[in-house]
Write a protein that holds these residues in place. Structure first.
Motif, PDB file in Angstrom:
ATOM      1  N   GLN A   1       0.843  -1.193   0.000  1.00 31.24           N
ATOM      2  CA  GLN A   1       0.000   0.000   0.000  1.00 31.24           C
ATOM      3  C   GLN A   1       0.877   1.241   0.000  1.00 31.24           C
ATOM      4  N   VAL A   2       0.527   2.202  -0.848  1.00 29.95           N
ATOM      5  CA  VAL A   2       1.293   3.441  -0.969  1.00 29.95           C
ATOM      6  C   VAL A   2       0.337   4.627  -0.924  1.00 29.95           C
ATOM      7  N   PRO A   3       0.786   5.809  -0.491  1.00 32.31           N
ATOM      8  CA  PRO A   3      -0.076   6.991  -0.502  1.00 32.31           C
ATOM      9  C   PRO A   3      -0.504   7.335  -1.922  1.00 32.31           C
TER      10      PRO A   3
ATOM     11  N   ASP B   1     -23.323  26.096   3.808  1.00 36.61           N
ATOM     12  CA  ASP B   1     -23.136  26.713   5.125  1.00 36.61           C
ATOM     13  C   ASP B   1     -22.252  25.885   6.052  1.00 36.61           C
ATOM     14  N   GLU B   2     -21.756  24.762   5.571  1.00 30.23           N
ATOM     15  CA  GLU B   2     -20.945  23.880   6.405  1.00 30.23           C
ATOM     16  C   GLU B   2     -19.455  24.225   6.296  1.00 30.23           C
ATOM     17  N   ILE B   3     -18.704  23.968   7.351  1.00 32.66           N
ATOM     18  CA  ILE B   3     -17.247  24.004   7.264  1.00 32.66           C
ATOM     19  C   ILE B   3     -16.817  22.691   6.627  1.00 32.66           C
ATOM     20  N   VAL B   4     -16.253  22.780   5.427  1.00 35.36           N
ATOM     21  CA  VAL B   4     -15.858  21.588   4.677  1.00 35.36           C
ATOM     22  C   VAL B   4     -14.339  21.450   4.774  1.00 35.36           C
ATOM     23  N   LEU B   5     -13.901  20.385   5.387  1.00 36.38           N
ATOM     24  CA  LEU B   5     -12.474  20.134   5.578  1.00 36.38           C
ATOM     25  C   LEU B   5     -11.822  19.708   4.257  1.00 36.38           C
ATOM     26  N   HIS B   6     -10.580  20.143   4.054  1.00 37.03           N
ATOM     27  CA  HIS B   6      -9.886  19.864   2.807  1.00 37.03           C
ATOM     28  C   HIS B   6      -8.476  19.368   3.121  1.00 37.03           C
TER      29      HIS B   6
ATOM     30  N   LEU C   1      -4.722  17.725   3.029  1.00 35.24           N
ATOM     31  CA  LEU C   1      -3.650  17.892   2.048  1.00 35.24           C
ATOM     32  C   LEU C   1      -3.535  16.696   1.111  1.00 35.24           C
ATOM     33  N   ASP C   2      -4.010  15.534   1.541  1.00 38.30           N
ATOM     34  CA  ASP C   2      -3.959  14.349   0.674  1.00 38.30           C
ATOM     35  C   ASP C   2      -5.303  14.084  -0.017  1.00 38.30           C
ATOM     36  N   ASP C   3      -6.103  15.117  -0.182  1.00 38.78           N
ATOM     37  CA  ASP C   3      -7.404  14.984  -0.853  1.00 38.78           C
ATOM     38  C   ASP C   3      -7.223  14.400  -2.251  1.00 38.78           C
ATOM     39  N   VAL C   4      -8.140  13.525  -2.668  1.00 41.96           N
ATOM     40  CA  VAL C   4      -8.019  12.846  -3.968  1.00 41.96           C
ATOM     41  C   VAL C   4      -9.128  13.215  -4.951  1.00 41.96           C
ATOM     42  N   LEU C   5      -9.964  14.189  -4.591  1.00 42.99           N
ATOM     43  CA  LEU C   5     -11.098  14.527  -5.451  1.00 42.99           C
ATOM     44  C   LEU C   5     -10.740  15.555  -6.520  1.00 42.99           C
ATOM     45  N   GLY C   6      -9.635  16.234  -6.372  1.00 40.49           N
ATOM     46  CA  GLY C   6      -9.179  17.142  -7.424  1.00 40.49           C
ATOM     47  C   GLY C   6     -10.108  18.313  -7.672  1.00 40.49           C
ATOM     48  N   TRP C   7     -10.479  19.017  -6.625  1.00 42.37           N
ATOM     49  CA  TRP C   7     -11.313  20.210  -6.784  1.00 42.37           C
ATOM     50  C   TRP C   7     -10.574  21.234  -7.644  1.00 42.37           C
TER      51      TRP C   7
ATOM     52  N   THR D   1      -3.794  14.932   6.814  1.00 39.47           N
ATOM     53  CA  THR D   1      -4.223  13.687   6.176  1.00 39.47           C
ATOM     54  C   THR D   1      -5.735  13.522   6.265  1.00 39.47           C
ATOM     55  N   THR D   2      -6.236  12.589   5.468  1.00 43.05           N
ATOM     56  CA  THR D   2      -7.664  12.256   5.530  1.00 43.05           C
ATOM     57  C   THR D   2      -8.025  11.701   6.900  1.00 43.05           C
ATOM     58  N   ALA D   3      -7.132  10.900   7.469  1.00 41.47           N
ATOM     59  CA  ALA D   3      -7.387  10.349   8.807  1.00 41.47           C
ATOM     60  C   ALA D   3      -7.535  11.469   9.832  1.00 41.47           C
ATOM     61  N   ASP D   4      -6.689  12.500   9.754  1.00 38.09           N
ATOM     62  CA  ASP D   4      -6.808  13.639  10.663  1.00 38.09           C
ATOM     63  C   ASP D   4      -8.139  14.365  10.453  1.00 38.09           C
ATOM     64  N   ALA D   5      -8.542  14.506   9.211  1.00 35.21           N
ATOM     65  CA  ALA D   5      -9.801  15.187   8.914  1.00 35.21           C
ATOM     66  C   ALA D   5     -10.992  14.424   9.485  1.00 35.21           C
ATOM     67  N   VAL D   6     -10.939  13.103   9.421  1.00 38.20           N
ATOM     68  CA  VAL D   6     -12.029  12.291   9.982  1.00 38.20           C
ATOM     69  C   VAL D   6     -12.130  12.530  11.485  1.00 38.20           C
ATOM     70  N   GLU D   7     -11.006  12.647  12.163  1.00 33.22           N
ATOM     71  CA  GLU D   7     -11.017  12.930  13.598  1.00 33.22           C
ATOM     72  C   GLU D   7     -11.682  14.279  13.875  1.00 33.22           C
ATOM     73  N   LEU D   8     -11.444  15.252  13.033  1.00 33.45           N
ATOM     74  CA  LEU D   8     -12.061  16.573  13.207  1.00 33.45           C
ATOM     75  C   LEU D   8     -13.569  16.517  12.963  1.00 33.45           C
ATOM     76  N   VAL D   9     -13.993  15.698  12.006  1.00 35.08           N
ATOM     77  CA  VAL D   9     -15.435  15.520  11.786  1.00 35.08           C
ATOM     78  C   VAL D   9     -16.068  14.933  13.039  1.00 35.08           C
ATOM     79  N   ALA D  10     -15.425  13.938  13.628  1.00 34.27           N
ATOM     80  CA  ALA D  10     -15.954  13.313  14.848  1.00 34.27           C
ATOM     81  C   ALA D  10     -16.004  14.316  16.003  1.00 34.27           C
ATOM     82  N   ALA D  11     -15.111  15.300  15.985  1.00 31.57           N
ATOM     83  CA  ALA D  11     -15.097  16.325  17.041  1.00 31.57           C
ATOM     84  C   ALA D  11     -16.081  17.447  16.773  1.00 31.57           C
TER      85      ALA D  11
END
Length: 258
Positions: A40-42, A102-107, A109-115, A130-140
């Protein structure tokens, strides 16, 4: 083809969210003497892993560097928004980008959607690493996060859920390998992901017919031509076009009028 078919194994890199298990099982069934090595690689580093020769092929996220890498698109993932289970968005089965304005949308640095610019909604004070860090913020309760469905499942938490975002960018997954290293083993794996049977020619041209042997189709045409010649010859041997039989020849003719 170039490359090193002498390697004792086939090295396959894959990015988070991609599950190579099914293809790995088929590989092990068909090529038991060639071990499949999975790494597995980033997502952001997949191109470099292939170009540096650290893997023979990779299951990566598009886009890739098409000047040096070949790629076969495999599928495109649904994009979802990850939210706390008690979030108002959970009242709907699916949402649009406008619903998240109206939501705070986290972005991360390793986002893969290519906005093209940035995700919808209001930006967070800083981007998570990372995405993992962003998930933790969503949970918070800090914000919400858009990502491919497979990543949402990979980072599943009991206190979070997700909903489909119908008009968000999507992430495509492809099989990729260096253009100058299209080996027989790479072709074997291409056949597996494309669903070819074990007896497939793997996309190669069929072996030419031995010298002096005509293709089967040619034989059939020649046979028909010969048959036609025999029929024509028979007609000629019979004197050409048959004459009409007269009434005295045993066939009933039309009576003459007196």
């Amino acid at each position: 083809m170039t490359g090193s078919e002498d390697r004792p194994s086939f090295r396959l890199a894959y990015v988070p969210g991609v599950t190579p298990d099914k293809w790995a099982r088929i590989w092990n069934e068909r090529l038991p003497d060639v071990p499949l090595s999975l790494t597995q690689v980033p997502a952001a580093g997949a191109d470099g892993v292939l170009l540096d020769g650290d893997a023979d092929a990779g299951l990566v996220r598009l886009p890739v560097d098409r000047t040096r890498l070949s790629a076969i698109p495999l599928y495109t993932e649904t994009t979802v928004v990850v939210i706390p289970k008690d979030h108002l968005v959970t009242a709907a089965d699916e949402v649009t980008v406008e619903d998240l304005a109206d939501e705070i949308v986290l972005h991360p640095l390793d986002d893969v959607l290519g906005w093209e610019e940035r995700p919808p909604g209001r930006p967070a004070f800083e981007r998570p690493a990372t995405t993992a860090d962003a998930v933790e913020l969503v949970a918070a309760g800090i914000g919400v996060l858009l990502m491919p469905l497979s990543l949402a499942r990979l980072h599943h938490r009991k206190d979070l859920t997700y909903r489909t975002v119908t008009d968000a960018p999507q992430s495509g997954v492809a099989l990729s390998w260096p253009e100058d290293a299209h080996t027989d083993r790479v072709e074997d794996f291409i056949g597996i992901v494309r669903g070819r049977t074990v007896n497939s020619t793997r996309g190669r041209q069929p072996d030419p017919a031995p010298a002096g042997r005509k293709p089967a189709a040619g034989k059939q045409q020649t046979g028909k031509q010969q048959s036609g010649k025999q029929q024509t010859g028979g007609a000629r041997r019979g004197g050409g076009t048959p004459r009409k039989k007269s009434g005295s020849g045993g066939g009933r003719g039309k009576p003459r009028r007196r």
